[in-house]
Write a protein that holds these residues in place. Structure first.
Motif: not given
Length: 315
Positions: A24, A27-28, A30, A33-34, A37
């Motif tokens: 994750t 992907r981000y 950040s 943001r992770a 999630e």
């Protein structure tokens, strides 16, 4: 003298939660943001990733005050770990949930293609496959490739990338470049332009994230279009609007005409034509789920018919 037995190898203690966080965060890019999630704090993500790195004795991310990026080691590990995490989660997920998701396909698309090429393809897919729902991730081209390699996206739509490692692909259609000018520009009535005719003109180009800059710069160099003032923009429509305002001559892929053509702008094919291929990609060696396989086949079968207008030339 009896030999002393070798010390036992260190047993790794890595959790699925840590691996999911790793995928994750990759992907981000950040921690915030992770964390969002997973419903945990930024510091908790940072601590878990640090513990993972310590456990496997590898540095997976480069961290600065402004950004988080994968190391070369992290990128290699992500390509192998992401499919395994995905498969393990699918195995452990309740069967009802798995069945509910069978008709959902995650697709990533390069930003310019999302605005121009994808709407017609998605519309025809919806008509042909009404039970399939496609979730589109609109990203810069390099991010699209990473999403497909990591397994976050099952299918990607991109413009002839330089690196297709780990990816299988099929061509959708060939696409050239066009000069974009306003209707009142002195070149507006031309049916076709040579690249050499761009010499001395201020040029409006797409930046690196669009997947076109390297090909355009190579064509300009090949035809000795040197010394021209270049502005780099992120959106094809910005190039078209600035060209319409008389601020320069845009150079865009012909498919961008679908997203930003109007009565005020002219897309004039550039010759000789360094055509590139718009293609659909997926992970090599990984079978697509049935719904994703149907979308893959439909895109290939319908692309030429659906996208004829992308290469139309004004009379």
């Amino acid at each position: 003298m009896r030999e002393r037995p070798a010390a036992p190898a260190h047993a790794l203690s890595v959790s699925l939660h840590q691996l999911r966080l790793f995928v994750t965060l990759a992907r981000y890019r950040s921690f915030t943001r992770a964390g969002d999630e997973f419903g945990i704090t930024q510091s908790a993500v940072s601590r878990s990733i640090r513990e993972l790195e310590d456990e496997i004795a590898l540095r997976l991310f480069d961290r600065t005050t402004r950004q988080v990026t994968l190391t070369d080691t992290g990128r290699k590990l992500l390509a192998r770990i992401a499919p395994l995490v995905e498969e393990l989660e699918a195995t452990l997920r309740p069967r009802a949930d798995a069945q509910a998701g069978q008709g959902i396909v995650n697709m990533a698309s390069s930003c310019g293609l999302t605005a121009s090429v994808l709407p017609a393809l998605l519309a025809s897919c919806k008509e042909r496959l009404p039970d399939v729902s496609i979730t589109v991730m609109d990203r810069p081209q390099n991010a699209v490739l990473q999403l497909v390699r990591s397994g976050e996206a099952e299918i990607g739509v991109v413009i002839a990338p330089d690196n297709l490692d780990e990816l299988a692909f099929e061509p959708l259609f060939a696409d050239g470049f066009a000069a974009v000018v306003g209707a009142s520009h002195r070149l507006a009535d031309a049916a076709r332009l040579e690249w050499t005719q761009l010499r001395g003109l201020p040029l409006l180009l797409l930046d690196d994230d669009a997947g076109s800059l390297a090909a355009v710069e190579a064509a300009l160099a090949r035809h000795a279009v040197a010394g021209a003032v270049r502005q780099r923009l992120t959106q094809p429509v910005a190039v078209a609007r600035m060209a319409d305002a008389g601020l320069g001559v845009g150079v865009l892929p012909m498919h961008a005409r679908l997203a930003c053509d109007s009565a005020r702008t002219r897309f004039i094919p550039l010759a000789p034509d360094p055509a590139r291929t718009v293609m659909i990609v997926r992970r090599r060696g990984r079978a697509l789920r049935e719904s994703a396989a149907h979308v893959w086949s439909h895109f290939i079968a319908s692309s030429t018919h659906t996208l004829n207008t992308s290469q139309a030339i004004e009379a």
